[in-house]
Design an enzyme around this catalytic site. Structure first.
Site, mmCIF file in Angstrom:
data_model
loop_
_atom_site.group_PDB
_atom_site.id
_atom_site.type_symbol
_atom_site.label_atom_id
_atom_site.label_comp_id
_atom_site.label_asym_id
_atom_site.label_seq_id
_atom_site.Cartn_x
_atom_site.Cartn_y
_atom_site.Cartn_z
ATOM 1 N N CYS A 6 0.858 -1.185 0.000
ATOM 2 C CA CYS A 6 0.000 0.000 0.000
ATOM 3 C C CYS A 6 0.896 1.237 0.000
ATOM 4 C CB CYS A 6 -0.906 -0.002 1.223
ATOM 5 S SG CYS A 6 -1.939 1.473 1.385
ATOM 6 N N CYS A 43 -5.383 6.065 -3.833
ATOM 7 C CA CYS A 43 -4.664 4.793 -3.719
ATOM 8 C C CYS A 43 -3.247 5.038 -4.222
ATOM 9 C CB CYS A 43 -5.363 3.717 -4.546
ATOM 10 S SG CYS A 43 -4.434 2.171 -4.678
#
Length: 260
Positions: A73, A198
């Site tokens: 991530c 994101c």
């Protein structure tokens, strides 16, 4: 079990962070899902444990909001670097271990965090979309009317398509505003919804937008949660290296919670 937690966000991508250097925290999938629940828990797109590691400053262990351990991530990596500075583990620079390898990060004077991403070894350019792995697998689709696009429905359909089973992938709907500026909305697997940004997704969109061109690129990315910057080199038309993701990583609040 009572936990002391910290909440951070990077361009609206929000995370629960736990200091687990003493290895006293053990959470199952249901407990992580509870903590990430926005009605009954703390709320977050994911949860991270900061743990000790050999030869680097710390280890990042990342879970999606469904409680399952996930791939890399990017926004989470920037937030955990800021968290490590808060804990006094690092100052301005760090190297840490994540599921996809070692990452370097720098905390800038304005508080933004620059995170070194893994090299992208393969970029598949197709008609209307691209496929690449930036630490997590991503589908980058080019759209014209991004504001009114049904990201959740279309993203879910692509994410669950048989061609990408069994793991699925993240889906980024992208609009080119000019040669160096993109607008991106992302449907994230594990969250199973649109997120406000994101990190690995905007990285994928930036690299995919370069097509088969080679050289140095710096792209500004506008997401619903804020602005990010991605820079990278391409010495081949279908690969990228020296990839850096930069943007805000901010403390939101901390507190205590009892986990059932």
């Amino acid at each position: 079990m009572k936990l002391h937690f910290y909440k951070y966000q990077g361009c609206g991508n929000d995370f629960i962070l736990l200091d687990n250097r003493k290895k006293e925290i053990e959470l199952n999938q249901a407990q992580i899902s509870f903590l990430c629940d926005r009605r009954f828990g703390i709320g977050g797109d994911g949860l991270m444990l900061l743990e000790t590691a050999r030869d680097v400053d710390f280890k990042m262990v990342y879970f999606n909001s469904d409680g399952a351990e996930s791939s890399m991530c990017g926004n989470g990596g920037r937030c955990i670097a800021a968290f490590a500075k808060h804990l006094g583990i690092i100052q301005e620079k760090t190297s840490f271990q994540a599921i996809d390898g070692i990452h370097d990060a720098t905390i800038l004077n304005n508080g933004n965090v620059s995170l070194g991403m893994q090299d992208v070894l393969k970029i598949e350019q197709h008609s209307g979309y691209a496929l690449l792995d930036t630490g997590s697998p991503h589908y980058v689709s080019w759209v014209h009317d991004l504001k009114d696009y049904d990201v959740v429905v279309e993203g879910r359909n692509i994410r669950n398509h048989a061609a990408f089973s069994p793991g699925g992938l993240n889906v980024n709907f992208t609009k080119k505003l000019d040669e160096n500026t993109l607008e991106v909305r992302t449907y994230e697997r594990g969250v199973e919804d649109e997120t406000l940004s994101c990190g690995t997704g905007v990285t994928a969109a930036a690299i995919a937008s370069s097509g088969t061109l080679q050289g140095f690129f710096k792209k500004k990315i506008i997401t619903p949660g804020g602005q990010l910057e991605v820079s990278f080199f391409k010495n081949k038309p279908d690969a990228a290296e020296q990839v850096v993701l930069t943007g805000a990583a901010e403390f939101v609040f901390s507190g205590n919670i009892v986990v059932p």
